[in-house]
Design a protein around this motif. Structure first.
Motif, mmCIF file in Angstrom:
data_model
loop_
_atom_site.group_PDB
_atom_site.id
_atom_site.type_symbol
_atom_site.label_atom_id
_atom_site.label_comp_id
_atom_site.label_asym_id
_atom_site.label_seq_id
_atom_site.Cartn_x
_atom_site.Cartn_y
_atom_site.Cartn_z
ATOM 1 N N LEU A 1 23.755 23.979 13.157
ATOM 2 C CA LEU A 1 23.633 22.834 12.279
ATOM 3 C C LEU A 1 22.767 21.742 12.911
ATOM 4 O O LEU A 1 22.025 21.052 12.237
ATOM 5 C CB LEU A 1 25.033 22.241 11.992
ATOM 6 N N GLU B 1 34.835 19.708 10.933
ATOM 7 C CA GLU B 1 33.931 19.340 12.036
ATOM 8 C C GLU B 1 33.186 20.569 12.506
ATOM 9 O O GLU B 1 33.762 21.658 12.578
ATOM 10 C CB GLU B 1 34.750 18.756 13.195
ATOM 11 N N PRO B 2 31.987 20.396 12.788
ATOM 12 C CA PRO B 2 31.236 21.568 13.310
ATOM 13 C C PRO B 2 31.776 21.954 14.676
ATOM 14 O O PRO B 2 32.267 21.125 15.428
ATOM 15 C CB PRO B 2 29.796 21.062 13.420
ATOM 16 N N VAL B 3 31.681 23.238 14.952
ATOM 17 C CA VAL B 3 32.044 23.691 16.290
ATOM 18 C C VAL B 3 30.873 23.431 17.211
ATOM 19 O O VAL B 3 29.720 23.355 16.773
ATOM 20 C CB VAL B 3 32.424 25.180 16.302
ATOM 21 N N VAL B 4 31.185 23.360 18.462
ATOM 22 C CA VAL B 4 30.096 23.112 19.427
ATOM 23 C C VAL B 4 29.794 24.399 20.159
ATOM 24 O O VAL B 4 30.689 25.061 20.668
ATOM 25 C CB VAL B 4 30.516 21.997 20.411
ATOM 26 N N ARG B 5 28.540 24.762 20.129
ATOM 27 C CA ARG B 5 28.145 25.993 20.829
ATOM 28 C C ARG B 5 26.979 25.673 21.763
ATOM 29 O O ARG B 5 26.023 25.000 21.392
ATOM 30 C CB ARG B 5 27.719 27.030 19.801
ATOM 31 N N ARG B 6 27.163 26.139 22.956
ATOM 32 C CA ARG B 6 26.102 25.834 23.922
ATOM 33 C C ARG B 6 24.840 26.645 23.577
ATOM 34 O O ARG B 6 24.920 27.819 23.203
ATOM 35 C CB ARG B 6 26.575 26.187 25.336
ATOM 36 N N GLU C 1 24.269 20.846 19.759
ATOM 37 C CA GLU C 1 24.977 22.118 19.934
ATOM 38 C C GLU C 1 25.909 22.420 18.757
ATOM 39 O O GLU C 1 26.706 23.344 18.809
ATOM 40 C CB GLU C 1 25.793 22.098 21.226
ATOM 41 N N ALA C 2 25.857 21.594 17.687
ATOM 42 C CA ALA C 2 26.762 21.798 16.559
ATOM 43 C C ALA C 2 26.430 23.081 15.821
ATOM 44 O O ALA C 2 25.286 23.452 15.680
ATOM 45 C CB ALA C 2 26.636 20.620 15.607
ATOM 46 N N ALA C 3 27.494 23.764 15.383
ATOM 47 C CA ALA C 3 27.300 24.983 14.615
ATOM 48 C C ALA C 3 28.272 24.978 13.459
ATOM 49 O O ALA C 3 29.330 24.330 13.497
ATOM 50 C CB ALA C 3 27.554 26.201 15.500
ATOM 51 N N PRO D 1 31.200 25.782 11.160
ATOM 52 C CA PRO D 1 32.494 26.375 11.504
ATOM 53 C C PRO D 1 32.766 27.627 10.686
ATOM 54 O O PRO D 1 33.564 28.456 11.090
ATOM 55 C CB PRO D 1 33.473 25.253 11.174
#
Lengths: 207, 564
Positions: free
Chosen positions: A39, B15-20, A29-31, A33
């Protein structure tokens, strides 16, 4: 350093859109920023999606070849043609060059795609390190050549629009062309969903 | 970011954000499932649509293409030709047809199949559309429920489909004439039906023709309707001029049938399906009252019947009651003659009321109507058969049953089968007889005696004239003139002088070389010659009296009488 390092091994991941390098959190679920592009990459998801689309394309490829794709009405003489019978007719009517083009675009290319993608998927799943460079090349070639399969669909669409001379000559599309178009679209989607990085994943010993 | 070359540490990086994810990855498997569903539905649909596969045999597969030629019913495609193959003995082709599921009613025993091709006939042109689109197989659904998968295709399209509204009838005829399948049937010159089929009767003595009258006009076919062959042109010359009567030009060329109700009280109830009618040769025959049963009679003529043909009419007091059916030469050894046996078919019912009354006379009280006894009654009253000239130009003869005056009595054998009607010589024979009578009378004239008397009279006349010439005239000169000189001269001297002049001219006139004398003498000579030739004529007539009629015959005539 016996082998070249990979981003994953360094705990890094790069955004494919804006080029930002982030920590790899190994989450699907990483995207990014910065730009919000995804990602996370999952080998399993890519393989599953490719498999599913490829399978759907293959299933639809059967009716696309069995059901006639085009109806030619000339002076009341109704002639329904499937892809293969159209090729045969072209060959018989003295257009072997055209027959070869249609045959390669409608038969050879899709089947090649099925075989190549299937082979890539299987070898990737097995984590095989065999002929990685050639497989990558093959994948790129497949992607490039894939949309030429739409030739047949375009031919039918063009003829339908152009050849409308009432009782003298008329061309009508038949359901087969829809299945064929779906097949081509699905194979293109499949090759798009195949992540070529999969080829390079897996066992690193061989290279 | 100034320290570019410094090795990156993972902790420094964002850090990458977490998206459902918007949807589950597993949902992608819906795509192949959907594709499989579509493919499966195609298969199921195809399987449901596929109907029976039948095999139709044709004499030729001309125009048929495997995988392409459709089978049509009312122009709706109900199947397609799958395969075309030769039969085992190569005598015909077997066409395998895949019928649609909806066309299961077409796989029953009485369904019919034929190839629709362009056809051009006298009756019209059909199947023009197939000129461009190619032939197709026409189908006609049957009524049967018994299914089968092997059919024999028709070589010509059927004239009438099973579901056509109307009635079929059968026409009996002696021959087919110019009729053919599809020939029109007319009612008041409107086409109301057509010939559907025809075949020879079992015994080969006639033809049965099936016709189909389209509804609602089939109600005009009543139980008493008369059908006739409307082919050809009917030319009749009557009191009101020349009449040419025909149906349409197509009928003249291609033949046809017409029907109408007879012009008299009749049964007007519609005829039932498949009723049988007689097909008459022409309208006049068709409109005649029913003939009833026919009877065979025989006649025996002692004369040449040149000009009498089979089918010549037999008339009773001018009413056509039958026709001649046979003529056979016979030999009578006793009389050494060649009588002709003439057989004729008569229809006693054509006599109408007379027949019933005659039957009542012949069989008083009995219901039996025996023709020979009726003829017996009539023969007793002088009925005879006679050959008469119907047409002096063509010499056609007919047989007249009549009561000729002075008919010689004849015997009639009421037990003979068929009855033999006595005959009298025909009118021509009578003329010959009368001529012979005249000759006989001429022969009986006393020509010889007349000739002799005439000869004698002429001789006496000759003598008398001679005496006058030789004696009277000299006496006149010798005796009368002196008397005149003595007594009358003095008184009538002057008169005598005039008379002398007159006498002088008279004397010139009466002299031996005068024209009068010569004329007289020539006349006498001619008279003499006439008398001679008369004598020769009488001699010749005496020997050949028939020369009076036929003229002088240079050759010896053959002896009279038959020499068998």
């Amino acid at each position: 350093m016996s082998e070249l390092p990979r981003a994953r091994e360094l705990g890094l991941v790069g955004c494919r859109v804006c080029g930002l390098v982030c920590q790899d959190i190994f989450s699907l679920e990483a995207a990014c920023p910065r730009c919000g592009a995804r990602l996370g990459r999952s080998m399993a998801a890519s393989v599953a999606r490719t498999w599913a689309l490829l399978l759907a394309a293959f299933i639809l490829y059967i009716p696309a070849n069995v059901v006639p794709i085009m109806r030619t009405v000339s002076l009341g003489d109704v002639d329904d043609n499937t892809i293969l019978s159209g090729v045969v007719e072209l060959w018989r009517n003295g257009s072997p060059g055209l027959a070869v083009i249609v045959f390669s675009a409608s038969i050879v290319v899709p089947i090649t795609k099925f075989l190549v993608l299937g082979m890539l998927l299987l070898s990737s799943q097995a984590g095989s390190g065999w002929a990685r460079l050639q497989r990558a090349l093959l994948f790129r070639a497949t992607e490039l050549v894939g949309y030429w399969s739409m030739l047949d669909v375009f031919v039918v669409a063009l003829l339908t629009a152009l050849v409308q001379f009432g009782i003298f000559s008329r061309v009508e599309p038949l359901p087969g062309v829809m299945y064929f178009g779906l097949t081509v679209v699905l194979t293109m989607l499949a090759s798009m969903s195949f992540d070529p990085r999969l080829i390079w994943d897996g066992g690193e010993s061989d290279d | 970011m100034t320290d570019k070359r410094e090795p990156l540490r993972a902790d420094d990086l964002p850090e990458p954000v977490v998206r459902r994810p918007r949807f589950n990855v597993a949902l992608i498997w819906l795509v192949p499932a959907l594709a499989a569903l579509v493919a499966l539905s195609l298969v199921v649909n195809n399987w449901l649509q596929a109907g029976a596969t039948i095999t139709i045999s044709f004499l030729s597969a001309e125009g048929l293409v495997a995988g392409k030629t459709p089978v049509k019913y009312k122009s709706v495609v109900i199947g397609k030709v799958n395969r075309i193959a030769l039969s085992g003995d190569r005598s015909h082709v077997l066409v395998q047809v895949a019928l649609d599921n909806s066309a299961e009613g077409f796989a029953t025993v009485d369904a019919r199949y034929w190839v629709v091709r362009p056809r051009i006939g006298l009756g019209g042109v059909s199947g023009v559309g197939t000129l461009l689109s190619g032939a197709y197989i026409g189908a006609d659904v049957g009524r049967s429920k018994v299914s089968t998968d092997a059919f024999v295709g028709l070589e010509t399209p059927p004239a009438v489909l099973h579901d056509a509204i109307g009635k079929s009838f059968t026409l009996k005829s002696g021959d087919l004439g110019s009729l053919d399948i599809g020939s029109p049937v007319y009612y008041r010159r409107i086409q109301v039906g057509q010939v559907v089929s025809y075949q020879l009767d079992q015994d080969g003595t006639g033809v049965s023709i099936q016709i189909f009258i389209d509804g609602p006009n089939d109600r005009f076919v009543s139980r008493d309707s008369r059908f006739w062959n409307a082919s050809g042109v009917d030319v009749s010359l009557g009191a009101d001029g020349l009449k040419v009567n025909s149906q349409s030009l197509a009928t003249v060329l291609a033949g046809g049938v017409a029907f109408q109700a007879p012009p008299r009280p009749h049964d007007t109830s519609p005829a039932p399906e498949n009723a049988s009618f007689t097909l008459f040769a022409d309208q006049a025959t068709a409109m005649m009252p029913p003939d009833g049963p026919s009877r065979y009679v025989r006649m025996r003529f002692d004369q040449s019947l040149r000009g009498l043909n089979v089918n010549a009419p037999v008339e009773f007091l001018g009413i056509n009651v039958g026709r001649v059916v046979s003529m056979n030469l016979d030999y009578d050894p006793q009389r050494q003659r060649f009588p002709l046996d003439v057989g004729a078919v008569v229809y006693p019912r054509r006599l109408g009321r007379a027949y019933e009354k005659l039957a009542a006379v012949a069989h008083p009280g009995g219901a039996q109507t025996e023709l020979s006894s009726m003829i017996g009654v009539l023969v007793a009253h002088g009925l005879r058969a006679q050959v008469r000239a119907g047409n002096l130009l063509t010499g056609q003869l007919y047989i007249a049953l009549d009561f000729p005056p002075n008919a010689p009595p004849a015997t009639f054998d009421a037990q003979a089968r068929p009855p033999l009607i006595p005959t009298v010589p025909g009118s021509f024979d009578k003329l010959q007889e009368q001529l012979a009578e005249i000759v006989n009378k001429v022969q009986k004239l006393p020509l010889e005696r007349i000739g002799r008397n005439l000869d004698k009279s002429l001789a006496e006349l000759d003598l008398t004239l001679e005496q006058i010439n030789q004696k009277l005239l000299p006496q006149l000169n010798d005796k009368l003139l002196p008397q005149l000189n003595d007594r009358l001269l003095p008184q009538i001297n002057s008169t005598l002088q005039d008379a002398q002049r007159t006498l002088g001219s008279a004397g010139r006139a009466l002299s031996a070389d005068s024209p009068l004398q010569q004329n007289l003498e020539r006349t006498l000579q001619q008279l003499e010659r006439t008398a001679r030739s008369l004598r020769a004529l009488t001699d010749y007539l005496g020997a050949h009296p028939e020369a009076l009629i036929r003229g002088r015959q240079p050759d010896q005539t053959l002896p009279q009488g038959h020499q068998p």
